[in-house]
Write a protein that holds these residues in place. Structure first.
Motif, PDB file in Angstrom:
ATOM      1  N   ASN A   1      -4.275   7.014  -8.919  1.00 16.07           N
ATOM      2  CA  ASN A   1      -3.004   7.297  -9.236  1.00 16.07           C
ATOM      3  C   ASN A   1      -3.164   7.626 -10.964  1.00 16.07           C
ATOM      4  N   HIS A   2      -4.033   6.882 -11.569  1.00 15.91           N
ATOM      5  CA  HIS A   2      -4.194   6.823 -13.120  1.00 15.91           C
ATOM      6  C   HIS A   2      -5.236   7.721 -13.410  1.00 15.91           C
TER       7      HIS A   2
ATOM      8  N   TYR B   1       0.588  -1.257   0.127  1.00 14.55           N
ATOM      9  CA  TYR B   1      -0.041   0.058  -0.037  1.00 14.55           C
ATOM     10  C   TYR B   1       0.966   1.294   0.138  1.00 14.55           C
TER      11      TYR B   1
ATOM     12  N   LYS C   1       1.772   8.111  -5.861  1.00 12.31           N
ATOM     13  CA  LYS C   1       1.898   8.852  -7.426  1.00 12.31           C
ATOM     14  C   LYS C   1       3.458   9.253  -7.658  1.00 12.31           C
TER      15      LYS C   1
ATOM     16  N   GLN D   1      -0.627  -5.435  -9.805  1.00 12.18           N
ATOM     17  CA  GLN D   1      -1.387  -5.471  -8.368  1.00 12.18           C
ATOM     18  C   GLN D   1      -2.725  -5.236  -8.502  1.00 12.18           C
ATOM     19  N   LEU D   2      -3.278  -4.532  -9.418  1.00  9.49           N
ATOM     20  CA  LEU D   2      -4.761  -4.117  -9.574  1.00  9.49           C
ATOM     21  C   LEU D   2      -5.480  -5.620 -10.084  1.00  9.49           C
TER      22      LEU D   2
ATOM     23  N   LYS E   1      -6.377   3.244  -4.772  1.00 10.69           N
ATOM     24  CA  LYS E   1      -5.217   4.049  -4.683  1.00 10.69           C
ATOM     25  C   LYS E   1      -4.347   3.877  -6.052  1.00 10.69           C
ATOM     26  N   ILE E   2      -4.318   2.709  -6.645  1.00 10.26           N
ATOM     27  CA  ILE E   2      -3.770   2.530  -8.056  1.00 10.26           C
ATOM     28  C   ILE E   2      -4.622   3.493  -8.905  1.00 10.26           C
TER      29      ILE E   2
ATOM     30  N   VAL F   1       2.259   2.202  -3.665  1.00 10.05           N
ATOM     31  CA  VAL F   1       1.417   2.779  -4.619  1.00 10.05           C
ATOM     32  C   VAL F   1       1.598   4.154  -4.210  1.00 10.05           C
TER      33      VAL F   1
ATOM     34  N   GLN G   1       1.975  -1.380 -10.965  1.00 12.99           N
ATOM     35  CA  GLN G   1       0.496  -1.111 -10.549  1.00 12.99           C
ATOM     36  C   GLN G   1      -0.618  -1.820 -10.922  1.00 12.99           C
TER      37      GLN G   1
ATOM     38  N   CYS H   1      -6.247  -1.174  -4.545  1.00 10.82           N
ATOM     39  CA  CYS H   1      -6.759  -1.042  -5.943  1.00 10.82           C
ATOM     40  C   CYS H   1      -7.549   0.364  -6.206  1.00 10.82           C
TER      41      CYS H   1
ATOM     42  N   ASN I   1       5.378   7.225 -10.157  1.00  6.80           N
ATOM     43  CA  ASN I   1       4.686   6.608 -11.440  1.00  6.80           C
ATOM     44  C   ASN I   1       5.803   6.600 -12.650  1.00  6.80           C
TER      45      ASN I   1
END
Length: 778
Positions: A746-747, A599, A604, A653-654, A742-743, A602, A650, A740, A607
């Motif tokens: 970030n996108h 966690y 930003k 992970q997702l 948080k990922i 993850v 990431q 998930c 990236n």
């Protein structure tokens, strides 16, 4: 040796910089390079180059990567780069060399940058080329016939279209590069070649008026009368005069017109009379007067009857006789007669008459004859008087206004100010006329004021400008000035009418408000920076703490195993159960630490976007989960997934968390099924306040028919440590779905969940379809 080279490099007159690694960390930058980049040594050393100078990244980074990975040096001349200097973007030009930097084993470890700024040279060269091009274009576009001749053989270098078509009747291909006399042999014996050669030798401009030129053309011999100008041309001061620029003005019609001037004189007199003018002549030696019929008609007399000159004078208003006398006296000295008088035509009305005349003198300067015209201007005079009366009322009204009012002519020259201007400035009308209106304007506002005013004069756009005026006590106050053009019936600007209104208090309030906004904005920026720093430190703490917590957990697991192995035969059943619980607790604690570590990663700030093939990624994950899928006999149905720009680890992970959840919460009482569905959504396809309606999205759904969950908890499940089932029934830490969420954040995407108990769960994710250029939005 290295220290000596470093000192030499720092003092080198060219820009030198060494960059280390694929992240291009600045190891050394000399003074010349820092000056080019407008940076200090503290700002660049040991930092990524593209963090310090981000504006060159798109242009330079691909070149750096090529040099770094291929070892092939890169050179460029007059390389155009836009740099931020002194807070403003500036275009600069450089001669560049990017050389691979190798270590003792000849491995490439970085890049050596050598840069020489040639902006002034490039700009000067471009200006010089532009001036040469402008000169030639001026010749070609000139409304005057022009040609350029070079050398003593008068070779034709170029001629514009008017010269080619109007006089020479030839094309450029037929004349360019050939001697003048070869193209026009008929000029031999005429005086033009000698005049041209004289200009080459003397370097003096020569002008030839109304010269007769004879040119043989395909449609016959043509005779022109020309005004010529021959101007010397010099390439540089050492070579001297190398050519002649010929400008030709066709005055054929003028010459022919002069020849017909005598014939036109009588027609001119008739034309004058047709306008309503009366003409007259006076022999100043004999005092005899002749006049046209219209002259007598203007005086209200019968043109068919003899007229006494005294009778004509008797009809002039008595008050205007003195004006007439003085005008005639002046004309005997100046040769020009002009005056106005009132005339009684016998209809009990006074008519305004305008008189013009010219006195002719003999060789000794004695006046011998007066020729003149008169015109009834009553209507125009009455209109002018009415206009003056209207203007007087306007001035009276303007002087009562508190605002400053002013008027300018069509060229922008101010000629009227109302009383408020004089009272505010303390200048009298005479003083203001002498010093000019700019004397009132604050020195810092004058240049912009003049530029704005002249722009409006040229474009006829309304003038609107805020500037400061000096008051009579020396204080400056803000004024809002407006001006609009006034047009006549032909659509031409007659004048500009403007006003200036005091807005000082409003301006001061607005400036104070703007200053407060800037201050609050800076405070917000500082708060955001502090928050970012705090989040970064928190993430680093979580990583370190999670990493350090695993070590004692591993020891606990090791000791439990050792105790179990040593006491296997002697330990009681209750003791074995306690050891098993201790082992399970340690394992759960270790998994919790691992999940916390995931966690915290993850973030930003870490990236690194790249092309990510989701088909390959999902199939790799399913291979790792293959044993559990086969054991539970789960059926899979997969759509073809896209290649997207994302952070690869990431994304792994997702999908690992979402697919693992779907497997873990399958229902053993029925045939389990997992679906992965994909749909590309053009911008605006799905209406949601959480989606940017200007972006395209990748929509991916992961659906299962497992045990499901109560939809009441669809938001809660994405929070850290939130579980809907006991850890004894379904193992886990409650962090997976938070990772998930948080990922996806970030996108710049969106994730949602829907479920029903006993029917299954549906997880939907939206990921923006960004191109490499669009990654700046992330």
């Amino acid at each position: 040796m290295k220290r000596g080279f470093s000192e030499i490099a720092k003092q080198a007159p060219v820009g030198l910089c060494t960059l280390i690694g694929e992240e291009f960390i600045v190891e050394m930058a000399n003074e010349a390079y820092l000056e080019m980049a407008d940076k200090t040594e503290e700002e660049v050393l040991n930092k990524r180059l593209f963090e310090v100078i981000p504006e060159i990244r798109e242009l330079v980074e691909p070149v750096f990567f090529n040099v770094y990975h291929t070892g092939i040096p890169f050179t460029a001349t007059d390389y155009r780069v836009v740099l931020n200097r002194s807070g403003k973007p500036q275009t600069a030009y450089f001669n560049l060399i990017y050389q691979p930097l190798r270590n003792e084993e000849s491995n490439i470890v970085g890049i050596i940058v050598i840069a020489i700024e040639v902006t002034d040279l490039v700009v000067s060269r471009k200006k010089l080329e532009q001036r040469e091009q402008n000169f030639r274009q001026m010749v070609m576009d000139s409304p005057i016939a022009m040609t350029i001749l070079r050398g003593r053989d008068l070779r034709i270098e170029m001629a514009n279209e008017l010269m080619l078509t109007r006089f020479w009747r030839r094309t450029a291909a037929e004349v360019n590069g050939r001697p003048l006399l070869e193209v026009f042999p008929e000029l031999k014996g005429q005086r033009f070649p000698d005049l041209l050669l004289n200009v080459l030798e003397s370097g003096q401009v020569c002008r030839d008026k109304e010269a007769e030129a004879i040119i043989d053309a395909q449609d016959g011999r043509k005779v022109f009368y020309m005004d010529f100008e021959y101007a010397p041309l010099m390439e540089d001061s050492e070579e001297g005069v190398t050519g002649v620029m010929v400008s030709a003005y066709d005055v054929t019609e003028t010459v022919l017109a002069k020849r017909a001037a005598k014939e036109a004189e009588e027609r001119l007199k008739l034309a004058i009379e047709s306008t309503g003018m009366g003409t007259y002549e006076v022999d100043l030696l004999s005092n005899e007067m002749t006049h046209s019929r219209s002259f007598l008609q203007i005086f209200g007399m019968n043109p068919d009857l003899p007229v006494d000159r005294k009778e004509l004078v008797s009809r002039i208003h008595p008050d205007d006789l003195e004006i007439r006398r003085k005008a005639h006296e002046r004309s005997l000295k100046t040769g020009v007669l002009t005056y106005e008088f009132r005339l009684n035509r016998g209809d009990n009305e006074w008519h305004w008459i305008k008189a013009w005349g010219r006195v002719l003198f003999d060789e000794s300067g004695k006046p011998i004859r007066l020729t003149g015209t008169i015109l009834d201007t009553t209507d125009e005079k009455l209109t002018l008087l009415a206009l003056r009366s209207s203007e007087k009322r306007f001035r009276t009204l303007a002087d009562t206004l508190p605002a400053m009012v002013w008027i300018s002519d069509p060229e922008g020259n101010l000629y009227y100010y109302n009383r408020s201007v004089h009272e505010y400035s303390g200048f009298t009308p005479e003083e203001l006329a002498r010093v000019g209106w700019l004397e009132i304007v604050h020195p810092e506002d004058r240049e912009e004021n003049v530029a704005k005013w002249m722009h409006c004069i040229q474009t006829q756009e309304p003038f609107l400008f805020e500037h400061r005026f000096r008051r009579h006590d020396g204080a400056y106050r803000w004024q809002l000035s407006r001006a609009v053009p006034q047009y006549n019936e032909n659509g031409q600007v007659e004048m500009w009418v403007g006003s200036s209104t005091d807005i000082h208090e409003h301006k001061i309030f607005a400036d104070e408000l703007e200053e407060q906004v800037i201050q609050r904005t800076q405070e917000l920026i500082n708060s955001n920076e502090a928050l970012l720093k705090s989040n970064t430190e928190l993430a680093q703490f979580a990583y370190v703490a999670s990493h350090d917590l695993q070590e004692p957990l591993r020891k606990i697991q090791t000791f439990v195993t050792m105790v179990s192995d040593l006491e296997r035969t002697r330990i009681s059943e209750k003791g074995a159960e306690i050891l098993q619980r201790l082992r399970s607790t340690a394992e759960r604690m270790q998994q919790l630490v691992i999940d916390l570590l995931s966690y915290s990663r993850v973030n930003k700030m870490e990236n690194h976007f790249a092309k990510t093939d989701l088909n390959y990624l999902v199939h790799s994950i399913l291979q790792q989960l293959e044993e559990r899928i086969d054991h539970l006999r789960i059926k899979l149905q997969l759509d073809t997934l896209p290649v997207i720009w994302a952070v690869p680890f990431q994304m792994e992970q997702l999908f690992t968390n979402l697919l693992s959840n779907a497997i873990k919460f399958s229902d053993p009482s029925k045939s389990s099924k997992i679906e992965v569905r994909y749909q590309h959504l053009p911008a605006g396809t799905e209406k949601s306040a959480l989606l940017n309606e200007t972006w395209d999205y990748h929509k991916i759904e992961i659906a299962d028919n497992g045990i499901g969950f109560d939809n009441e908890y669809k938001e809660k499940i994405f929070q850290v440590f939130q579980r809907l089932h006991g850890k004894d029934i379904f193992p886990g830490t409650g962090i997976g779905l938070a990772i998930c969420k948080k990922i996806i954040d970030n996108h710049q995407g969106l994730i949602s969940a829907n479920g029903a108990i006993g029917e299954g769960a549906l997880f939907t994710i939206y990921i923006p379809d960004f191109s490499p250029e669009g990654l700046s939005n992330i």
